[in-house]
Design an enzyme around this catalytic site. Structure first.
Site, PDB file in Angstrom:
ATOM      1  N   LYS A   1       1.344   6.312  -6.969  1.00 41.36           N
ATOM      2  CA  LYS A   1       0.480   5.617  -7.938  1.00 41.36           C
ATOM      3  C   LYS A   1      -0.940   6.187  -7.920  1.00 41.36           C
ATOM      4  CE  LYS A   1       1.759   1.642  -6.056  1.00 41.36           C
ATOM      5  NZ  LYS A   1       2.990   2.022  -5.334  1.00 41.36           N
TER       6      LYS A   1
ATOM      7  N   ASP B   1       5.068  16.574  -3.051  1.00 40.02           N
ATOM      8  CA  ASP B   1       5.586  15.245  -2.696  1.00 40.02           C
ATOM      9  C   ASP B   1       7.041  15.406  -2.280  1.00 40.02           C
ATOM     10  OD1 ASP B   1       6.483  12.450  -2.797  1.00 40.02           O
ATOM     11  OD2 ASP B   1       4.662  12.065  -3.931  1.00 40.02           O
TER      12      ASP B   1
ATOM     13  N   CYS C   1      -0.787  10.575   0.361  1.00 38.48           N
ATOM     14  CA  CYS C   1       0.529  10.168   0.888  1.00 38.48           C
ATOM     15  C   CYS C   1       0.327   9.116   1.980  1.00 38.48           C
ATOM     16  CB  CYS C   1       1.295  11.380   1.412  1.00 38.48           C
ATOM     17  SG  CYS C   1       0.406  12.288   2.675  1.00 38.48           S
TER      18      CYS C   1
ATOM     19  N   THR D   1      -8.657   9.921   1.148  1.00 39.14           N
ATOM     20  CA  THR D   1      -8.891   8.484   0.920  1.00 39.14           C
ATOM     21  C   THR D   1      -7.629   7.713   1.300  1.00 39.14           C
ATOM     22  OG1 THR D   1      -8.154   8.734  -1.366  1.00 39.14           O
ATOM     23  CG2 THR D   1     -10.532   8.785  -0.995  1.00 39.14           C
TER      24      THR D   1
ATOM     25  N   ARG E   1      -5.185   7.775   4.748  1.00 34.20           N
ATOM     26  CA  ARG E   1      -5.220   7.227   6.102  1.00 34.20           C
ATOM     27  C   ARG E   1      -5.774   8.293   7.042  1.00 34.20           C
ATOM     28  NH1 ARG E   1      -5.049   2.983   4.167  1.00 34.20           N
ATOM     29  NH2 ARG E   1      -3.507   1.323   4.386  1.00 34.20           N
TER      30      ARG E   1
ATOM     31  N   ASP F   1     -12.844   8.950   3.298  1.00 34.88           N
ATOM     32  CA  ASP F   1     -13.057   7.499   3.236  1.00 34.88           C
ATOM     33  C   ASP F   1     -12.357   6.823   4.410  1.00 34.88           C
ATOM     34  OD1 ASP F   1     -13.980   5.069   1.924  1.00 34.88           O
ATOM     35  OD2 ASP F   1     -11.849   4.671   1.551  1.00 34.88           O
TER      36      ASP F   1
ATOM     37  N   GLU G   1     -10.814   4.999  13.111  1.00 34.10           N
ATOM     38  CA  GLU G   1     -11.734   4.107  12.404  1.00 34.10           C
ATOM     39  C   GLU G   1     -11.705   2.669  12.890  1.00 34.10           C
ATOM     40  OE1 GLU G   1     -10.217   4.584   8.331  1.00 34.10           O
ATOM     41  OE2 GLU G   1      -9.655   2.473   8.384  1.00 34.10           O
TER      42      GLU G   1
ATOM     43  N   HIS H   1     -14.005   3.383   4.586  1.00 29.13           N
ATOM     44  CA  HIS H   1     -12.813   2.729   4.026  1.00 29.13           C
ATOM     45  C   HIS H   1     -13.200   1.750   2.908  1.00 29.13           C
ATOM     46  CE1 HIS H   1      -8.381   2.132   5.201  1.00 29.13           C
ATOM     47  NE2 HIS H   1      -8.537   1.757   3.946  1.00 29.13           N
TER      48      HIS H   1
HETATM   49  P1  NAD Z   1       2.645   5.291  -3.304  1.00 25.44           P
HETATM   50  O1  NAD Z   1       3.731   4.798  -2.415  1.00 25.44           O
HETATM   51  O2  NAD Z   1       2.646   4.937  -4.747  1.00 25.44           O
HETATM   52  O3  NAD Z   1       2.582   6.894  -3.199  1.00 25.44           O
HETATM   53  C1  NAD Z   1       2.688   7.606  -2.002  1.00 25.44           C
HETATM   54  C2  NAD Z   1       3.370   8.923  -2.332  1.00 25.44           C
HETATM   55  O4  NAD Z   1       3.387   9.716  -1.143  1.00 25.44           O
HETATM   56  C3  NAD Z   1       4.817   8.747  -2.799  1.00 25.44           C
HETATM   57  O5  NAD Z   1       5.036   9.452  -4.000  1.00 25.44           O
HETATM   58  C4  NAD Z   1       5.617   9.343  -1.643  1.00 25.44           C
HETATM   59  O6  NAD Z   1       6.827   9.958  -2.065  1.00 25.44           O
HETATM   60  C5  NAD Z   1       4.629  10.370  -1.121  1.00 25.44           C
HETATM   61  N1  NAD Z   1       4.982  10.870   0.220  1.00 25.44           N
HETATM   62  C6  NAD Z   1       5.650  10.233   1.216  1.00 25.44           C
HETATM   63  N2  NAD Z   1       5.813  11.074   2.256  1.00 25.44           N
HETATM   64  C7  NAD Z   1       5.246  12.250   1.892  1.00 25.44           C
HETATM   65  C8  NAD Z   1       5.096  13.492   2.544  1.00 25.44           C
HETATM   66  N3  NAD Z   1       5.598  13.717   3.774  1.00 25.44           N
HETATM   67  N4  NAD Z   1       4.473  14.486   1.895  1.00 25.44           N
HETATM   68  C9  NAD Z   1       3.979  14.296   0.639  1.00 25.44           C
HETATM   69  N5  NAD Z   1       4.095  13.126  -0.022  1.00 25.44           N
HETATM   70  C10 NAD Z   1       4.713  12.122   0.598  1.00 25.44           C
HETATM   71  O7  NAD Z   1       1.289   4.840  -2.600  1.00 25.44           O
HETATM   72  P2  NAD Z   1      -0.145   4.698  -3.271  1.00 25.44           P
HETATM   73  O8  NAD Z   1      -0.321   3.319  -3.786  1.00 25.44           O
HETATM   74  O9  NAD Z   1      -0.378   5.859  -4.171  1.00 25.44           O
HETATM   75  O10 NAD Z   1      -1.082   4.828  -1.972  1.00 25.44           O
HETATM   76  C11 NAD Z   1      -1.182   6.037  -1.254  1.00 25.44           C
HETATM   77  C12 NAD Z   1      -1.902   5.781   0.046  1.00 25.44           C
HETATM   78  O11 NAD Z   1      -3.267   5.456  -0.218  1.00 25.44           O
HETATM   79  C13 NAD Z   1      -1.396   4.565   0.843  1.00 25.44           C
HETATM   80  O12 NAD Z   1      -0.308   4.921   1.657  1.00 25.44           O
HETATM   81  C14 NAD Z   1      -2.587   4.178   1.661  1.00 25.44           C
HETATM   82  O13 NAD Z   1      -2.515   4.829   2.911  1.00 25.44           O
HETATM   83  C15 NAD Z   1      -3.770   4.760   0.909  1.00 25.44           C
HETATM   84  N6  NAD Z   1      -4.697   3.719   0.429  1.00 25.44           N
HETATM   85  C16 NAD Z   1      -6.015   3.810   0.795  1.00 25.44           C
HETATM   86  C17 NAD Z   1      -6.930   2.857   0.368  1.00 25.44           C
HETATM   87  C18 NAD Z   1      -8.402   2.948   0.710  1.00 25.44           C
HETATM   88  O14 NAD Z   1      -9.153   1.978   0.496  1.00 25.44           O
HETATM   89  N7  NAD Z   1      -8.899   4.054   1.242  1.00 25.44           N
HETATM   90  C19 NAD Z   1      -6.485   1.800  -0.428  1.00 25.44           C
HETATM   91  C20 NAD Z   1      -5.151   1.743  -0.805  1.00 25.44           C
HETATM   92  C21 NAD Z   1      -4.255   2.707  -0.368  1.00 25.44           C
END
Ligand code: NAD
Length: 337
Positions: free
Chosen positions: A156, A176, A208, A235, A237, A261, A266, A298
């Protein structure tokens, strides 16, 4: 239902109270500023539900105590669930619910903000003008137009980030393990393998999740495959990145810009005020000492829109469980790859 809400700040309380009131106040929310961990778990005694955030620690020991104290539901106010031992929770009969999506735009836009800050050195420019210094030396940037942007994780957030960068006229590469039709639909975007993405990208942005397979995805070996002067944005983890290897990459000038971020360690720092104290994390201090590094604590999720969505989904998740309805946002088993 009585809910013990950990790691809360004034803004968490404000948005959760609003969402609870909008749902006719079904829950009695008790707020704790402290993080959940082995030492603080007794605060949750007698609460059937607890609500936690990204830097709480719900490991096996803490979960055992929660189960013994009568907790049955754990509501996460976030999408990622790496802070909880899902296997242990399942074995103890604890249900876990999360907020799978709140505002992917918030995080994607923050990643873009870091890119602009680094590329046009806006942090330096701002301070310089405040200092009545109107020179431009040292502020030279580059056009994003025609740059190649590599997106690791095209879910997403990664896909929205890619759409925004497409608007700047960038060439988009994606990597991905599960390709996404929405990413493929972006004009000019193409999937490549990880080595090609690393070798071709001027900017690499991580989107990811943190899994055993993505822990330290950015390490000495992957950094050596990157273009000299690459910009690295994270941004997602902190533990996706080996920070020491990034520091070496900055020193060797393989990495030209860093926008984070999130940070590997952290939990010890973020969301706390150390402005009057001493930071003992030498790695963090060294990282933030470089002129080409920008770190935010964050905050990518931190928009009104996202906090409203997080609070509403959290209240709805808790109500669904209390009413015995199907749990659409249940976290079942932690993936092992
Ligand atoms: P999502 O599940 O929609 O997308 C994650 C994508 O990563 C998926 O398409 C998945 O197939 C892919 N993926 C899984 N393993 C992988 C790998 N080994 N190599 C490459 N791609 C891989 O998640 P999202 O909603 O897009 O969120 C992504 C990340 O953003 C979350 O996991 C979270 O850690 C992080 N996040 C950070 C904040 C912040 O405030 N900084 C807030 C929300 C989410």
């Amino acid at each position: 239902m009585k809910v013990a809400v950990f790691s809360t700040r004034s803004y968490d309380r404000q948005f959760l109270d609003l969402a609870n009131q909008a749902a006719n106040s079904p829950h009695e929310l008790e707020y704790f500023e402290t993080k959940l961990n082995e030492q603080t778990v007794s605060l949750a005694s007698g609460f059937p539900c607890i609500c936690i955030f990204v830097n709480d620690i719900a490991d096996e020991t803490t979960l055992k105590s929660l189960a013994e104290q009568g907790t049955q539901l754990i509501a996460l106010r976030c999408a990622g669930y790496n802070m909880i031992d899902i296997q242990a929770a399942a074995q103890l009969g604890l249900k876990v619910v999360r907020v799978p999506a709140y505002s992917p735009y918030a995080v994607a836009e923050h990643a873009v903000g870091l890119i602009l800050m680094l590329n046009r050195k806006l942090n330096k420019a701002y301070n310089r003008v405040r200092d009545d210094n109107f020179t431009l030396d040292g502020l030279l940037g580059f056009d994003l137009h025609n740059s190649t942007v590599g997106v690791i994780g095209t879910g997403k957030i990664g896909t929205i980030f890619a759409q925004i960068m497409q608007g700047f006229g960038c060439h988009l590469l994606g990597y991905d393990v599960y390709p996404n039709e929405d990413f493929k639909g972006i004009e000019g975007a193409k999937y490549v393998d990880l080595p090609e993405l690393l070798a071709q990208s001027d900017i690499i942005s991580l989107h990811c999740p943190l899994l055993p397979s993505t822990h330290h995805l950015i390490n000495q070996e992957t950094i050596e495959q990157m273009k000299p002067g690459v910009m690295l944005i994270n941004t997602s983890r902190g533990q996706l990145v080996n920070t020491r290897a990034v520091i070496d990459g900055i020193k060797s000038r393989r990495i030209g810009y860093v926008g984070f971020d999130v940070y590997e360690e952290e939990e010890e720092l973020f969301f706390e005020d150390y402005s009057d104290g001493i930071i003992k994390d030498d790695t963090f201090q060294l990282l933030q000492s470089f002129q080409n590094v920008v770190i935010t604590a964050h905050q990518a999720f931190f928009t009104k829109n996202a906090l409203t969505a997080i609070a509403e989904t959290t209240i709805a998740n808790i109500s669904s469980w209390e009413e015995g309805n199907m749990l659409n946002n249940e976290v079942k088993i932690a993936p092992t790859s």
